[in-house]
Design a protein around this motif. Structure first.
Motif: not given
Length: 290
Positions: A2-7, A47-48, A273-279
């Motif tokens: 997983s790649r966070p959209p920001f840190l 790996t997360g 991470a990819e669609r956090p608002a909808a999630t």
């Protein structure tokens, strides 16, 4: 991976080490301005790390939920021994139970447990061991049993490499081969800051943790029937596509569990991470009724 959209942590959150009866765990803890309506424990995947949930923290807190994302034993900033037996699924499940117990002192009424990918298997094992600390269970991008055959082959290849190479060498090999798997290489569109974080997170993870949990992903039995007997509200979340478990398998699991089912459109293996608002919206709707 997983790649966070920001840190950057939102203002409502802080980083610290959560003290439990099984040791300390690095967490990101986001709290609402008023008394929480509930507490959610967010368990990351293979790996997360806790950073995979960073984009969920602010919307969950804004909705009144305390959200605590954790690094599991031997993951990123949580310490762990150089011993594969320390990362048996039963041990990791007991860690989750200890984390829930530590958090339950804050609000009572049970913790909403969420596990992503491998974290879903660990969360399931925790609930099967003892459902009493929990108010609900959400499994996200996690299937009924072992990962798909193609992903098993890639994960076994990674385990083999970890047995003979150091972590930096394995990372460099992944970079060279650009492996798209549960432990994939940094993508070409990853920002330098995020690429540096992914590298640092990889180096901070205990290799024996990866070897043990990788085996779990390839060997996991189907425990859906057991979980269906547990009287907790259940929620199954995934993206519209998933490389680790085919979405039809996830659909069938949700039906057998009589679980609420959410498919996050436009997302793959990491809706968080990819669609956090909808999630976040889907999680809030479920928790509001649980």
């Amino acid at each position: 991976m997983s790649r966070p959209p920001f840190l950057t942590l939102p203002a409502c959150a802080r980083a610290y080490r959560l003290t439990t009866r099984r040791g300390e765990f690095a967490v990101h803890d986001a709290r609402p301005a008023a008394e929480p309506r509930g507490t959610a424990l967010l368990v990351p995947g293979f790996t997360g790390s806790k950073e995979d949930f960073v984009a969920l923290l602010e919307p969950l807190a804004a909705a009144g939920y305390r959200a605590v994302a954790v690094d599991g034993r031997g993951q990123h900033e949580s310490p762990g021994p150089r011993d594969v037996f320390a990362y048996a699924q039963g041990e990791l499940a007991q860690d989750v139970l200890a984390q829930a117990a530590a958090l339950n002192g804050g609000t009572g009424g049970g913790v909403h447990l969420l596990g992503h990918s491998l974290g879903g298997l660990i969360a399931r094992a925790a609930v099967l061991a003892d459902p009493s600390p929990f108010r609900s269970l959400t499994v996200m991008s996690s299937g009924p049993a072992a990962i798909s055959a193609s992903q098993q082959a890639r994960t076994l290849r990674l385990i083999q490499a970890l047995g003979v190479l150091d972590m930096e060498s394995v990372w460099q090999e992944m970079q060279r081969e650009n492996i798209e798997s549960t432990a994939n290489a940094t993508a070409v569109d990853t920002s330098p800051a995020l690429a540096e974080f992914l590298h640092r997170r990889w180096l901070g993870t205990v290799p024996e943790q990866l070897m043990a949990t990788g085996r779990q992903l390839t060997d996991e039995p189907d425990r859906t029937a057991e979980l269906a007997k547990v009287e907790l509200p259940k929620h199954v979340v995934s993206g519209a596509l998933d490389y680790a478990w085919p979405v039809p398998e996830i659909d069938a699991m949700a039906e057998k569990l009589s679980a609420r089912r959410t498919v996050v459109q436009g997302a793959g293996h990491s809706p968080n991470a990819e669609r956090p608002a909808a999630t976040a919206e889907a999680l809030i709707r479920f928790w509001d009724l649980a």
